[in-house]
Scaffold this motif. Structure first.
Motif, PDB file in Angstrom:
ATOM      1  N   ASN A  39       0.821  -1.223   0.007  1.00 29.07           N
ATOM      2  CA  ASN A  39      -0.172  -0.058  -0.132  1.00 29.07           C
ATOM      3  C   ASN A  39       0.914   1.282  -0.121  1.00 29.07           C
ATOM      4  OD1 ASN A  39      -2.675   1.300   0.269  1.00 29.07           O
ATOM      5  ND2 ASN A  39      -2.172   1.864   2.143  1.00 29.07           N
ATOM      6  N   TYR A  40       0.415   2.190  -0.817  1.00 27.03           N
ATOM      7  CA  TYR A  40       1.300   3.388  -0.683  1.00 27.03           C
ATOM      8  C   TYR A  40       0.473   4.667  -1.247  1.00 27.03           C
ATOM      9  CZ  TYR A  40       1.400   3.148  -5.922  1.00 27.03           C
ATOM     10  OH  TYR A  40       1.112   3.045  -7.377  1.00 27.03           O
ATOM     11  N   LEU A  41       0.859   5.727  -1.197  1.00 22.64           N
ATOM     12  CA  LEU A  41       0.335   7.171  -1.294  1.00 22.64           C
ATOM     13  C   LEU A  41       1.474   7.831  -2.181  1.00 22.64           C
ATOM     14  CD1 LEU A  41      -1.810   9.056  -1.336  1.00 22.64           C
ATOM     15  CD2 LEU A  41      -1.046   9.885   0.727  1.00 22.64           C
ATOM     16  N   LYS A  42       1.191   8.470  -3.354  1.00 24.42           N
ATOM     17  CA  LYS A  42       2.206   9.504  -3.909  1.00 24.42           C
ATOM     18  C   LYS A  42       1.357  10.414  -4.382  1.00 24.42           C
ATOM     19  CE  LYS A  42       4.944   9.200  -8.379  1.00 24.42           C
ATOM     20  NZ  LYS A  42       5.075   8.487  -9.589  1.00 24.42           N
ATOM     21  N   ILE A  43       1.857  11.809  -3.938  1.00 23.21           N
ATOM     22  CA  ILE A  43       1.630  13.130  -4.049  1.00 23.21           C
ATOM     23  C   ILE A  43       2.415  13.912  -4.442  1.00 23.21           C
ATOM     24  CG2 ILE A  43      -0.185  12.618  -1.932  1.00 23.21           C
ATOM     25  CD1 ILE A  43       1.744  14.284  -0.251  1.00 23.21           C
ATOM     26  N   GLY A  44       1.934  15.121  -5.056  1.00 23.17           N
ATOM     27  CA  GLY A  44       3.022  16.179  -5.508  1.00 23.17           C
ATOM     28  C   GLY A  44       3.527  16.104  -6.776  1.00 23.17           C
ATOM     29  N   ASN A  48      11.959  16.754  -7.341  1.00 31.39           N
ATOM     30  CA  ASN A  48      12.811  15.950  -6.586  1.00 31.39           C
ATOM     31  C   ASN A  48      11.971  14.507  -5.728  1.00 31.39           C
ATOM     32  OD1 ASN A  48      15.071  17.900  -6.104  1.00 31.39           O
ATOM     33  ND2 ASN A  48      13.254  19.154  -5.809  1.00 31.39           N
ATOM     34  N   ASN A  49      12.369  13.600  -6.171  1.00 26.56           N
ATOM     35  CA  ASN A  49      11.491  12.442  -5.389  1.00 26.56           C
ATOM     36  C   ASN A  49      11.985  12.011  -3.958  1.00 26.56           C
ATOM     37  OD1 ASN A  49      10.381  11.905  -7.762  1.00 26.56           O
ATOM     38  ND2 ASN A  49      11.849  10.384  -8.505  1.00 26.56           N
ATOM     39  N   VAL A  50      10.857  11.950  -3.105  1.00 25.85           N
ATOM     40  CA  VAL A  50      11.100  11.694  -1.543  1.00 25.85           C
ATOM     41  C   VAL A  50      10.531  10.325  -1.330  1.00 25.85           C
ATOM     42  CG1 VAL A  50      10.830  12.391   0.720  1.00 25.85           C
ATOM     43  CG2 VAL A  50      11.674  14.079  -1.186  1.00 25.85           C
ATOM     44  N   LEU A  51      11.008   9.277  -0.776  1.00 25.88           N
ATOM     45  CA  LEU A  51      10.449   8.214  -0.289  1.00 25.88           C
ATOM     46  C   LEU A  51      10.216   8.455   1.439  1.00 25.88           C
ATOM     47  CD1 LEU A  51       9.302   5.214  -0.485  1.00 25.88           C
ATOM     48  CD2 LEU A  51      11.718   4.477  -0.182  1.00 25.88           C
ATOM     49  N   CYS A  52       9.303   8.422   1.906  1.00 27.24           N
ATOM     50  CA  CYS A  52       9.058   8.242   3.290  1.00 27.24           C
ATOM     51  C   CYS A  52       8.998   6.798   3.853  1.00 27.24           C
ATOM     52  CB  CYS A  52       7.820   8.986   3.734  1.00 27.24           C
ATOM     53  SG  CYS A  52       8.029  10.702   3.219  1.00 27.24           S
ATOM     54  N   PHE A  53       9.813   6.554   4.762  1.00 30.90           N
ATOM     55  CA  PHE A  53       9.874   4.820   5.274  1.00 30.90           C
ATOM     56  C   PHE A  53       9.487   5.042   6.723  1.00 30.90           C
ATOM     57  CE2 PHE A  53      12.655   1.520   3.727  1.00 30.90           C
ATOM     58  CZ  PHE A  53      12.109   0.485   4.678  1.00 30.90           C
ATOM     59  N   PRO A  54       8.246   4.376   7.128  1.00 28.14           N
ATOM     60  CA  PRO A  54       7.629   4.354   8.504  1.00 28.14           C
ATOM     61  C   PRO A  54       8.337   3.506   9.456  1.00 28.14           C
ATOM     62  CG  PRO A  54       6.431   2.848   7.146  1.00 28.14           C
ATOM     63  CD  PRO A  54       7.399   3.588   6.140  1.00 28.14           C
ATOM     64  N   GLY A  55       7.946   3.948  10.765  1.00 28.15           N
ATOM     65  CA  GLY A  55       8.780   3.159  11.788  1.00 28.15           C
ATOM     66  C   GLY A  55       7.682   1.822  11.998  1.00 28.15           C
ATOM     67  N   ALA A  56       8.144   1.222  13.170  1.00 24.86           N
ATOM     68  CA  ALA A  56       7.562  -0.147  13.582  1.00 24.86           C
ATOM     69  C   ALA A  56       6.162   0.073  13.707  1.00 24.86           C
ATOM     70  CB  ALA A  56       8.087  -0.772  14.851  1.00 24.86           C
ATOM     71  N   LYS A  75       7.725  21.397  -5.274  1.00 18.24           N
ATOM     72  CA  LYS A  75       9.163  21.045  -5.134  1.00 18.24           C
ATOM     73  C   LYS A  75       9.700  19.483  -5.133  1.00 18.24           C
ATOM     74  CE  LYS A  75      10.441  25.402  -2.769  1.00 18.24           C
ATOM     75  NZ  LYS A  75      10.761  26.081  -1.676  1.00 18.24           N
ATOM     76  N   PHE A  76       8.331  18.909  -4.512  1.00 21.95           N
ATOM     77  CA  PHE A  76       8.920  17.415  -4.179  1.00 21.95           C
ATOM     78  C   PHE A  76       7.768  16.441  -4.842  1.00 21.95           C
ATOM     79  CE2 PHE A  76      10.577  19.579  -0.529  1.00 21.95           C
ATOM     80  CZ  PHE A  76      11.978  19.107  -0.681  1.00 21.95           C
ATOM     81  N   THR A  77       7.974  15.337  -5.169  1.00 29.84           N
ATOM     82  CA  THR A  77       6.987  14.303  -5.358  1.00 29.84           C
ATOM     83  C   THR A  77       7.300  13.240  -4.329  1.00 29.84           C
ATOM     84  OG1 THR A  77       6.867  14.522  -8.071  1.00 29.84           O
ATOM     85  CG2 THR A  77       6.427  12.267  -6.892  1.00 29.84           C
ATOM     86  N   VAL A  78       6.301  13.027  -3.363  1.00 30.42           N
ATOM     87  CA  VAL A  78       6.520  12.285  -2.266  1.00 30.42           C
ATOM     88  C   VAL A  78       5.777  10.961  -2.267  1.00 30.42           C
ATOM     89  CG1 VAL A  78       6.030  12.221   0.328  1.00 30.42           C
ATOM     90  CG2 VAL A  78       6.682  14.436  -0.854  1.00 30.42           C
ATOM     91  N   LEU A  79       6.699   9.767  -1.940  1.00 27.83           N
ATOM     92  CA  LEU A  79       5.980   8.449  -1.965  1.00 27.83           C
ATOM     93  C   LEU A  79       5.959   7.812  -0.364  1.00 27.83           C
ATOM     94  CD1 LEU A  79       5.131   6.012  -3.584  1.00 27.83           C
ATOM     95  CD2 LEU A  79       7.327   5.368  -3.469  1.00 27.83           C
ATOM     96  N   VAL A  80       4.724   7.606  -0.126  1.00 26.87           N
ATOM     97  CA  VAL A  80       4.810   7.221   1.555  1.00 26.87           C
ATOM     98  C   VAL A  80       4.255   5.818   1.306  1.00 26.87           C
ATOM     99  CG1 VAL A  80       4.089   7.760   3.768  1.00 26.87           C
ATOM    100  CG2 VAL A  80       4.185   9.645   2.059  1.00 26.87           C
ATOM    101  N   TRP A  81       4.926   4.679   1.954  1.00 25.83           N
ATOM    102  CA  TRP A  81       4.423   3.524   1.856  1.00 25.83           C
ATOM    103  C   TRP A  81       4.146   2.838   3.248  1.00 25.83           C
ATOM    104  CZ3 TRP A  81       7.742  -1.475   1.477  1.00 25.83           C
ATOM    105  CH2 TRP A  81       8.945  -1.240   2.180  1.00 25.83           C
ATOM    106  N   GLU A  82       3.628   1.675   3.271  1.00 25.71           N
ATOM    107  CA  GLU A  82       3.508   0.635   4.368  1.00 25.71           C
ATOM    108  C   GLU A  82       4.338  -0.681   4.110  1.00 25.71           C
ATOM    109  OE1 GLU A  82      -0.660   2.714   5.678  1.00 25.71           O
ATOM    110  OE2 GLU A  82      -0.783   0.628   4.514  1.00 25.71           O
ATOM    111  N   PRO A  83       5.200  -1.021   4.577  1.00 21.83           N
ATOM    112  CA  PRO A  83       5.848  -2.142   4.533  1.00 21.83           C
ATOM    113  C   PRO A  83       5.203  -3.343   4.571  1.00 21.83           C
ATOM    114  CG  PRO A  83       7.446  -0.639   5.778  1.00 21.83           C
ATOM    115  CD  PRO A  83       6.195  -0.080   5.620  1.00 21.83           C
ATOM    116  N   PRO A  84       5.658  -4.736   4.453  1.00 23.45           N
ATOM    117  CA  PRO A  84       4.760  -5.838   4.465  1.00 23.45           C
ATOM    118  C   PRO A  84       4.388  -6.116   5.841  1.00 23.45           C
ATOM    119  CG  PRO A  84       6.567  -6.097   2.956  1.00 23.45           C
ATOM    120  CD  PRO A  84       6.685  -4.914   3.606  1.00 23.45           C
TER     121      PRO A  84
END
Length: 281
Positions: A39-44, A48-56, A75-84
């Protein structure tokens, strides 16, 4: 670890969900990487590509809402995801082992290749920062800059003591626990938390090295942020990272705890923006 034998044949968007947070209704999407859905969200639409990596156990909105809303989309294209095993990157459910940091780094690599989201900079919080360091060491050609906070490259006995204090989710604040209980269910949340603590114990028994020996392989410019009152990650950890990651920069939040990007969102976003865009030199 997910290995893509045939990238394009194994990648397919499964579904989208409208989010009501914005008037523009950003959409989360599911992509299939081999047998694992992500599952991911891509905005902007910035350059400049930015990947946001969540915590536990973190999710897109629990961990990065202020960055989704606050980073400049021009300024940014932001990709936020949820690891397995996180959020809506389920099923299957996941119990964590001592290998999960590297597994998550490799899955992130599969994701950015599948979405053609490279080169990019990585923002990693807590466990996401640990996997981010592993990513930067293993895949240096894909990553431009690295920003991490609340992260450590090894586990020692004092860390284990801190982790055991939060093993039982009954000891968590209701503010932190409530949304995760709603998402995972209390019983499953406790099961996952137990597996995380057990993974930390296993790493400690094996000598404590999570990614410490890999730090010398990190080539990209790196910014380390630290809350001086972080109850989980003490000063010795950021001091170690600053010493071992070539050219790493440090910014401290004197009253910050573990979630400085949430508590001090505007200041955090401004600092990160300047670092990523080479401003304020």
């Amino acid at each position: 670890m997910i290995i893509l034998k045939s990238l394009f044949s194994r990648v397919r968007v499964l579904r989208t969900k409208n989010m009501a947070t914005f008037s523009t209704k950003p959409k989360e999407e599911l992509i299939s990487l081999d047998s694992q859905k992500i599952n991911y969200l891509k905005i902007g639409n910035g350059p400049n590509n930015v990947l946001c990596f969540p915590g536990a156990l973190g999710t897109i909105w629990s961990d990065f809402k202020p960055q989704i809303e606050g980073l400049d989309g021009q300024k940014f294209t932001v990709l936020v995801w949820e690891p397995p095993g996180h959020g809506f990157s389920r099923p299957p459910e996941r119990l964590l082992t001592s290998k999960f940091y590297e597994e998550d780094a490799d899955t992130a690599h599969d994701l950015i290749k599948a979405l053609n989201f490279h080169p990019f900079s990585l923002l990693g919080w807590s466990d996401g920062g640990i996997s981010g360091m592993i990513y930067a060491a293993k895949y240096p050609k894909f990553i431009e800059k690295l920003v991490i906070w609340g992260s450590n490259s090894y586990v020692h006995s004092k860390d284990i003591e801190n982790y055991e204090k939060i093993r039982n989710i009954k000891n968590w604040s209701e503010k932190a626990a409530a949304p995760l209980k709603e998402l995972y269910g209390a019983e499953k949340l406790q099961e996952i938390q137990n597996s995380w603590c057990d993974a930390m114990l296993e790493i400690n028994r094996k000598g404590g090295d999570i990614c410490d020996t890999l730090l010398k392989n990190i080539e990209c410019p790196t910014l380390i942020l630290h809350g001086d009152k972080d109850p989980l990650v003490g000063a010795e950890h950021y001091e170690n990272l600053v010493t071992k990651i070539k050219g790493a920069k440090l910014h401290r939040f004197p009253d910050g705890k573990h979630n400085i990007h949430l508590r001090y969102a505007k200041e955090f976003n401004d600092i990160v923006t300047k670092f990523l865009l080479n401003e304020g030199k």
